[in-house]
Design an enzyme around this catalytic site. Structure first.
Site, PDB file in Angstrom:
ATOM      1  CG  ASP A  14      -1.857  -1.222   1.231  1.00 42.02           C
ATOM      2  OD1 ASP A  14      -1.949  -1.937   0.207  1.00 42.02           O
ATOM      3  OD2 ASP A  14      -2.461  -1.486   2.280  1.00 42.02           O
ATOM      4  CE  LYS A  75      -3.642  -4.644   1.048  1.00 45.13           C
ATOM      5  NZ  LYS A  75      -4.188  -3.894   2.154  1.00 45.13           N
ATOM      6  CB  CYS A  99      -2.121  -2.554   5.376  1.00 43.85           C
ATOM      7  SG  CYS A  99      -3.764  -1.833   5.122  1.00 43.85           S
TER       8      CYS A  99
END
Length: 170
Positions: A14, A75, A99
């Site tokens: 991310d 996601k 995450c």
């Protein structure tokens, strides 16, 4: 237990356009070293993007470093573990306490070996980064640094790969 380039994947979690401007540490130089090192060592790379509509794509400099290997997994869940199949995982990215942490936790629960490149993960605050690192360690993940991980994956000196990695970390 040590990192083995034949068993390991680099997971870039991310590193996205709307997140990176508010991230506490500048981890991009180490992300680029890890990406280049994975390429030199012939390792696979998994890139994830959380809620792309709100957070944007992976930052341009990382996309460019990945080149043709940029094939992000989009996601909505915080954990990316379901997208990683290798036995060993070297994790980098953001946010450490969300995450990255949840990915590490799920991978450990699935019996995987997890290393966290501590100088290539961060959060919006140093406190959240530190708590995330502490939790991952207490849950069984191993901390490493970018340089430490690359030389561990390399294993030996005196090769073309050694010379390339040595130049990369200088």
């Amino acid at each position: 237990m040590r990192l083995d380039r034949n068993e390991c994947v680099l997971a870039i979690i991310d590193v996205q356009e709307r997140l990176m401007p508010v991230i506490h540490d500048d981890i991009v130089p180490n992300l680029l070293r890890l990406i280049r090192g994975a390429e030199i060592l012939g390792m696979p790379v998994v890139v994830t993007e959380q809620y792309v509509k709100g957070l944007g794509r992976t930052v341009e400099i990382v996309r460019e470093a990945l080149g043709e290997r940029y094939a992000p997994v989009e996601k909505l869940s915080f954990s990316a573990a379901e997208h990683i199949t290798q036995k060993q995982v070297l994790i980098a990215g953001v946010e450490t306490h969300v995450c990255v942490y949840q990915t590490a936790l799920d991978l450990l629960a699935a019996g995987r070996e997890v290393w966290v490149a501590a100088d290539a993960v961060s959060s919006r605050t140093a406190r959240n980064r530190d708590i995330g690192l502490q939790r991952m360690m207490s849950d069984g993940a191993r901390l490493s640094s970018t340089e430490m991980a690359l030389f561990e994956l390399l294993g030996v000196a005196g090769t073309d790969a050694f010379r390339a990695i040595s130049t990369l970390v200088k």
